[in-house]
Structure formats: structure tokens, C-alpha cells
Design an enzyme around this catalytic site. Structure first.
Site, PDB file in Angstrom:
ATOM      1  N   TYR A 161       0.837  -1.216   0.000  1.00 53.15           N
ATOM      2  CA  TYR A 161       0.000   0.000   0.000  1.00 53.15           C
ATOM      3  C   TYR A 161       0.872   1.266   0.000  1.00 53.15           C
ATOM      4  O   TYR A 161       0.652   2.179  -0.793  1.00 53.15           O
ATOM      5  CB  TYR A 161      -0.902  -0.036   1.236  1.00 53.15           C
ATOM      6  CG  TYR A 161      -1.868   1.126   1.362  1.00 53.15           C
ATOM      7  CD1 TYR A 161      -3.041   1.173   0.610  1.00 53.15           C
ATOM      8  CD2 TYR A 161      -1.616   2.157   2.264  1.00 53.15           C
ATOM      9  CE1 TYR A 161      -3.932   2.232   0.746  1.00 53.15           C
ATOM     10  CE2 TYR A 161      -2.504   3.220   2.400  1.00 53.15           C
ATOM     11  CZ  TYR A 161      -3.660   3.246   1.640  1.00 53.15           C
ATOM     12  OH  TYR A 161      -4.543   4.306   1.781  1.00 53.15           O
ATOM     13  N   LYS A 165       1.167   4.184  -2.921  1.00 54.63           N
ATOM     14  CA  LYS A 165       0.831   5.597  -2.669  1.00 54.63           C
ATOM     15  C   LYS A 165       2.056   6.495  -2.890  1.00 54.63           C
ATOM     16  O   LYS A 165       1.927   7.619  -3.373  1.00 54.63           O
ATOM     17  CB  LYS A 165       0.282   5.777  -1.253  1.00 54.63           C
ATOM     18  CG  LYS A 165      -1.041   5.036  -1.006  1.00 54.63           C
ATOM     19  CD  LYS A 165      -2.151   5.522  -1.924  1.00 54.63           C
ATOM     20  CE  LYS A 165      -3.515   4.965  -1.525  1.00 54.63           C
ATOM     21  NZ  LYS A 165      -4.600   5.445  -2.393  1.00 54.63           N
TER      22      LYS A 165
HETATM   23  P1  NAI Z   1     -13.298   2.830   1.271  1.00 47.91           P
HETATM   24  O1  NAI Z   1     -12.804   1.435   1.313  1.00 47.91           O
HETATM   25  O2  NAI Z   1     -14.323   3.268   2.246  1.00 47.91           O
HETATM   26  O3  NAI Z   1     -13.817   3.189  -0.204  1.00 47.91           O
HETATM   27  C1  NAI Z   1     -13.092   2.838  -1.345  1.00 47.91           C
HETATM   28  C2  NAI Z   1     -14.034   2.800  -2.530  1.00 47.91           C
HETATM   29  O4  NAI Z   1     -13.268   2.373  -3.677  1.00 47.91           O
HETATM   30  C3  NAI Z   1     -15.176   1.790  -2.379  1.00 47.91           C
HETATM   31  O5  NAI Z   1     -16.404   2.354  -2.791  1.00 47.91           O
HETATM   32  C4  NAI Z   1     -14.761   0.635  -3.266  1.00 47.91           C
HETATM   33  O6  NAI Z   1     -15.871  -0.098  -3.797  1.00 47.91           O
HETATM   34  C5  NAI Z   1     -13.991   1.364  -4.352  1.00 47.91           C
HETATM   35  N1  NAI Z   1     -13.067   0.477  -5.078  1.00 47.91           N
HETATM   36  C6  NAI Z   1     -12.242  -0.449  -4.553  1.00 47.91           C
HETATM   37  N2  NAI Z   1     -11.588  -1.091  -5.534  1.00 47.91           N
HETATM   38  C7  NAI Z   1     -11.996  -0.548  -6.709  1.00 47.91           C
HETATM   39  C8  NAI Z   1     -11.684  -0.795  -8.060  1.00 47.91           C
HETATM   40  N3  NAI Z   1     -10.804  -1.740  -8.417  1.00 47.91           N
HETATM   41  N4  NAI Z   1     -12.291  -0.051  -9.019  1.00 47.91           N
HETATM   42  C9  NAI Z   1     -13.200   0.909  -8.670  1.00 47.91           C
HETATM   43  N5  NAI Z   1     -13.546   1.175  -7.396  1.00 47.91           N
HETATM   44  C10 NAI Z   1     -12.950   0.457  -6.419  1.00 47.91           C
HETATM   45  O7  NAI Z   1     -11.969   3.732   1.393  1.00 47.91           O
HETATM   46  P2  NAI Z   1     -11.762   5.250   1.843  1.00 47.91           P
HETATM   47  O8  NAI Z   1     -11.297   5.249   3.224  1.00 47.91           O
HETATM   48  O9  NAI Z   1     -12.918   6.067   1.449  1.00 47.91           O
HETATM   49  O10 NAI Z   1     -10.482   5.617   0.941  1.00 47.91           O
HETATM   50  C11 NAI Z   1     -10.557   6.342  -0.270  1.00 47.91           C
HETATM   51  C12 NAI Z   1      -9.133   6.624  -0.741  1.00 47.91           C
HETATM   52  O11 NAI Z   1      -8.422   7.343   0.263  1.00 47.91           O
HETATM   53  C13 NAI Z   1      -8.319   5.362  -1.016  1.00 47.91           C
HETATM   54  O12 NAI Z   1      -7.483   5.568  -2.139  1.00 47.91           O
HETATM   55  C14 NAI Z   1      -7.471   5.236   0.233  1.00 47.91           C
HETATM   56  O13 NAI Z   1      -6.285   4.532  -0.018  1.00 47.91           O
HETATM   57  C15 NAI Z   1      -7.210   6.689   0.553  1.00 47.91           C
HETATM   58  N6  NAI Z   1      -6.852   6.917   1.953  1.00 47.91           N
HETATM   59  C16 NAI Z   1      -7.717   6.615   2.973  1.00 47.91           C
HETATM   60  C17 NAI Z   1      -7.346   6.836   4.275  1.00 47.91           C
HETATM   61  C18 NAI Z   1      -8.240   6.554   5.423  1.00 47.91           C
HETATM   62  O14 NAI Z   1      -7.799   6.718   6.563  1.00 47.91           O
HETATM   63  N7  NAI Z   1      -9.477   6.144   5.228  1.00 47.91           N
HETATM   64  C19 NAI Z   1      -6.011   7.362   4.607  1.00 47.91           C
HETATM   65  C20 NAI Z   1      -5.184   7.653   3.476  1.00 47.91           C
HETATM   66  C21 NAI Z   1      -5.610   7.428   2.201  1.00 47.91           C
END
Ligand code: NAI
Length: 254
Positions: A161, A165
């Protein structure tokens, strides 16, 4: 809650948000819709797409939901084509979809390395390549990539991961240099610990460890990220490109 004063606008812009069916992506979609944009949600979660689309339409904006795996070139090209056919332009791309497959490197399978790289790094490449062809013709574009604090500082248990990133940060800077002459900006956001389903599964000890290194002493909310996306997507950020901006309560200071 007191209504927030609207400062930035993306009136009549068209924004594609990957991973917009829940969490941070959904919050971004609603924020941009409230600020005047029409929205395309691209996600693998059909049910979540439907719910988000309904909320966007209740705000009074047009929206399109596309079931799309960002790691699949064919599906991505279809997504870009249908978005452009529907709205006749693509102004904003938010590469937000991302996944984790956490474990110590010694226990990590090759398939979990590949999967995380495919979704978190190849996905933004495929989307950016396809969308930027349209943005170049328009001579306008805003590309925003969702990186992570761990892409800057590293994290035990997340070699796949954090590498994806960190790669996304370098990708952002290179894209910014390639597309600047066409009036397209490309920036990355590095969220810290944000309360979503992604972080909900972490155990209490891990959460406590994170909290102890956050000077603002709270976890972030998806809205904290969406506010910065709106600024970066608006006209007000027109002289900012190739940057990575932390939204992490002060967890990592460069
Ligand atoms: P989440 O898991 O709640 O949502 C991720 C979304 O991406 C989901 O709707 C999922 O269905 C979709 N997804 C997953 N694989 C996919 C694919 N192959 N094609 C299309 N859609 C896909 O995650 P969250 O927390 O909302 O994270 C969003 C972004 O922020 C991610 O890139 C994550 O790495 C990044 N992030 C999140 C942090 C956190 O603390 N929640 C911290 C740092 C970065």
C-alpha cells in the site's frame, strides 16, 4: 449544524470520481455536486453507486453511475467514453479508489502486492491517460490523486500500500510536468487517519497508536478531504500543480 459558507465553485464542471460509492469518494462527490458540478461515479460497488447517485440528484445535479474496475483498461476506456458522450466534456478527475491488503512483508503474497499496485497505481495511470486526452483538447483539466500519509513516511505492515501511494505521488509530479502546458493541473492529497470503512476494520491498539501521533488529537472525517478536493478542483487553485498536500491533523510534517 451551522451551514458552511460556500467559497469555491465548480459550477457546470463535470467530475469523474473513482471509488465514489462510499467513504471519502462519496463525500467528495457530494461536495463537488453542492458546489455546482455534474458527477460521474465509477466504482465496483453497484449498490453504493445507486445510493450516491440518488443523493447527488437530490442536490439538483446530473449524475452518471458506471460500474468500473479501475485496474481494467477496457472498463476504464468505456467509462471515459460514456462520460464524454453523456456530458460532452471531462473537467475534473479524482483518482480516489484504493484498497489495502495489509500484512508484514514476510507474510505478503505476490498476489496481494499485485492487486494493491493494480488498483492504487495502475488504475490512476489508466484513468489519467484516457481522461487527459479529452482535457488536452479542452485545454483545461484538474486531476486530483488520493495518496496517503504512509506513501510519504512508510508503514510497517503496508509495504504494498505505501509503495503504491508513494508511486502515486511521483506519478502526480510527472503528470503535472507533462500536462502543464495544456492548462491541466495534477495534485495529490495525502490523508492521514480518516474514519471510513477502510479504517473501521483496524483494531483498537492500532487506532490508539495513530491517535498518539496526531497533534490535533482527532481522526479525520471524509469531509476534511472533500474540502481540499473542492479547492483543488476550482479556479482558485490554478497556480498549484505537482504538489502533495497532507490532510492528517499534523501527523506528518515535512
Ligand atoms: P473505502 O474502502 O471506504 O472506499 C473505497 C471505494 O473504492 C469503495 O467504494 C470501493 O468499492 C472502491 N473500489 C475499490 N476497488 C476498486 C476498483 N478496483 N475499481 C473501482 N472502485 C474500487 O476507502 P476510503 O477510506 O474512502 O479511501 C478512499 C481513498 O483514500 C483510497 O485511495 C485510500 O487509499 C485513501 N486513503 C484513505 C485513508 C483513510 O484513513 N481512510 C487514509 C489515506 C488514504
Amino acid at each position: 449544524m451551522k451551514e458552511k459558507k460556500m467559497t469555491f465553485t465548480v459550477e457546470n464542471r463535470v467530475a469523474i470520481i473513482t471509488g465514489g460509492a462510499q467513504g471519502i469518494g462519496k463525500s467528495i462527490a457530494l461536495e463537488l455536486a453542492k458546489a455546482g458540478a455534474n458527477i460521474v461515479i465509477a466504482d465496483t460497488n453497484a449498490e453504493g453507486i445507486e445510493l450516491t447517485i440518488k443523493e447527488i440528484e437530490s442536490i439538483g445535479r446530473k449524475s452518471l453511475g458506471v460500474v468500473c474496475n479501475v485496474a481494467n483498461a477496457e472498463e476504464v476506456n468505456k467509462l471515459i467514453n460514456i462520460s464524454n458522450e453523456t456530458f460532452k466534456k471531462i473537467d475534473i478527475l479524482v483518482n480516489n479508489a484504493g484498497i489495502t491488503r495489509d500484512t508484514l512483508m514476510m507474510r505478503m503474497d505476490e498476489k496481494d502486492w499485485d492487486l494493491v499496485m493494480d488498483v492504487n497505481l495502475k488504475g490512476p495511470f489508466l484513468l489519467t491517460k484516457a481522461a487527459s486526452q479529452i482535457m488536452m483538447r479542452q485545454r483545461y483539466g484538474r486531476i486530483i490523486n488520493m495518496a496517503s500519509v504512509v506513501g510519504l513516511m512508510g508503514n510497517a505492515g503496508q509495504v504494498n500500500y505505501s509503495a503504491s501511494k508513494g508511486g502515486l505521488v511521483a506519478f502526480t509530479k510527472s503528470v503535472a510536468k507533462e500536462l502543464a502546458s495544456r492548462n491541466i493541473t495534477c495534485n495529490a492529497i495525502a490523508p492521514g487517519f480518516i474514519e471510513t470503512l477502510m479504517t473501521e476494520k483496524l483494531d483498537e491498539k492500532v487506532r490508539e497508536n495513530y491517535m498518539s501521533v496526531i497533534p490535533l488529537r482527532r481522526f479525520g472525517k471524509p469531509e476534511d478531504i472533500a474540502a481540499l478536493v473542492l479547492f483543488l478542483a476550482s479556479e482558485n487553485s490554478s497556480y498549484i500543480t505537482g504538489q502533495v498536500i497532507g490532510v492528517d491533523g499534523g501527523m506528518f510534517m515535512r
